[in-house]
Design a protein around this motif. Sequence first.
Motif, PDB file in Angstrom:
ATOM      1  N   GLU A 276       0.996  -1.115   0.079  1.00  0.00           N
ATOM      2  CA  GLU A 276       0.022   0.129   0.011  1.00  0.00           C
ATOM      3  C   GLU A 276       0.750   1.177  -0.009  1.00  0.00           C
ATOM      4  O   GLU A 276       0.552   2.085  -0.762  1.00  0.00           O
ATOM      5  CB  GLU A 276      -0.944  -0.027   1.368  1.00  0.00           C
TER       6      GLU A 276
ATOM      7  N   ILE B 162       2.419   1.790  -3.435  1.00  0.00           N
ATOM      8  CA  ILE B 162       1.361   2.247  -4.374  1.00  0.00           C
ATOM      9  C   ILE B 162       1.346   3.895  -4.111  1.00  0.00           C
ATOM     10  O   ILE B 162       0.972   4.642  -4.970  1.00  0.00           O
ATOM     11  CB  ILE B 162       0.037   1.563  -4.363  1.00  0.00           C
ATOM     12  N   ARG B 163       1.081   4.264  -2.877  1.00  0.00           N
ATOM     13  CA  ARG B 163       0.826   5.679  -2.541  1.00  0.00           C
ATOM     14  C   ARG B 163       2.153   6.317  -3.104  1.00  0.00           C
ATOM     15  O   ARG B 163       2.132   7.759  -3.305  1.00  0.00           O
ATOM     16  CB  ARG B 163       0.622   5.892  -1.298  1.00  0.00           C
TER      17      ARG B 163
ATOM     18  N   PRO C   4       4.901   0.157  -8.327  1.00  0.00           N
ATOM     19  CA  PRO C   4       4.095  -0.994  -8.062  1.00  0.00           C
ATOM     20  C   PRO C   4       4.214  -1.725  -6.471  1.00  0.00           C
ATOM     21  O   PRO C   4       5.258  -1.624  -6.105  1.00  0.00           O
ATOM     22  CB  PRO C   4       4.899  -1.963  -9.302  1.00  0.00           C
ATOM     23  N   ALA C   5       3.212  -2.262  -6.535  1.00  0.00           N
ATOM     24  CA  ALA C   5       3.020  -2.701  -5.112  1.00  0.00           C
ATOM     25  C   ALA C   5       4.217  -3.843  -4.595  1.00  0.00           C
ATOM     26  O   ALA C   5       4.716  -3.984  -3.608  1.00  0.00           O
ATOM     27  CB  ALA C   5       1.505  -3.444  -4.701  1.00  0.00           C
TER      28      ALA C   5
ATOM     29  N   GLU D  79       0.040  -5.371 -12.538  1.00  0.00           N
ATOM     30  CA  GLU D  79      -0.139  -4.275 -11.915  1.00  0.00           C
ATOM     31  C   GLU D  79      -0.450  -3.153 -12.850  1.00  0.00           C
ATOM     32  O   GLU D  79      -1.322  -2.376 -12.549  1.00  0.00           O
ATOM     33  CB  GLU D  79       0.775  -3.958 -10.712  1.00  0.00           C
TER      34      GLU D  79
ATOM     35  N   LYS E 279       7.979   0.322 -14.474  1.00  0.00           N
ATOM     36  CA  LYS E 279       6.957   1.509 -14.257  1.00  0.00           C
ATOM     37  C   LYS E 279       7.325   2.831 -15.025  1.00  0.00           C
ATOM     38  O   LYS E 279       6.344   3.384 -15.601  1.00  0.00           O
ATOM     39  CB  LYS E 279       6.836   1.733 -12.593  1.00  0.00           C
TER      40      LYS E 279
END
Length: 384
Positions: free
Chosen positions: A18, A21-22, A26-27, A133, A370
């Motif tokens: 989490e 992601i914030r 990617p998680a 993701e 990413k």
Amino acid sequence: MLFVEILIILLATKIAGEISIRLGQPAVLGKLIIGIIIGPAVFGWIQESEIIHQLSEIGVILLMFIAGLETDVKSLRQNRNSSIAVAVGGIIFPLLGGYLVGLVMGLSQSHALFLGLLLSATSVSISAQTLKELGHLKSRESATILGAAVLDDILVVVGLAVMMSLLTAEEVSLGAVLFKKLIFFVAIGLLGWKAVPWIMNKFSSWRVSESVVSTALVLCFFFAYLAESLGVAAIIGAFAAGVAISQTPYRRVVEQKIEPIAYAFFVPIFFVSIGLSVSFVGMGGQLWFIVGLTIVAVLTKLLGSGLGARLTGFHRRSALGIGAGMVSRGEVALIIAAIGLEAHLLKQEYFTAIITVVILTTLITPPLLKKLFSKLEANHETVT
């Protein structure tokens, strides 16, 4: 205290994912880093053990099984030439790069050559999760990466067999190695074409609970076992099983039922298990070796595989994205390192440093993908 360890792993990976992601990542990156933090390198809450290892093996097998389920087979076939070019480029460049680094470090010819071979390995389990993701798992780039990874596994294992037969006292028959690979691919081709649809249809009518999902799992682990028995990575077998089932009417129900099992329990353990091998003890004296080899490991895959993609019709950003997808060495390189240590092709004093480099390539892959895929619209930037 297995229950406490599992509790910590599940809670920590969800929180770390989490946070990642914030932060716009990617998680999977957060889950990989938390494995180092809660492992022996920092807090020591989780220790390497046989049960954690076995659960993590199930996690990576299910991860690649799901990737197979979501793979576009038509795209996989259409991009086979690109996959071959990506795999070959992704082996030649790291092989030469690792060999030259080994010579600069004063290693013998055989040890330097083994270092190059180790850097040639690729494990796309982390790349597959990151692409999933990012919503690119069904893209042409993803199909090329997955196809290249299968070929990479074959070529590296064959190369390892040749090296061990020439440079060690072990008798390794190259003919036997190639024959086993041929048996595997013929077997999964026939099973995937004829047996898997028949088996799924046959057992789906059974009135026991979750007969379809249970049958799919049986096929997944059978393919993984078959692959490992014939000298191919188990994750390749699991991926093949997923691809085969994706061609049946049961694809969607299997995917919907398997994903909660995998991502709620087994996959987080796999992510954490990668970080458990990290140790900062005695690394100070090898810091420059680790940094230099990591840079070589990343650049050679990025450029070698990227060049293969570029030469087969991909635009620059797509080609670099494909190269990034091949950067992670993951569990495949860890296995090769262990084999090299046992065969005296890798010195004990370099083993921890090599493991650290392997893990660093795995950590670098998610943010790299990413960055390169964030602005990529596959349907517009690739030449179809």
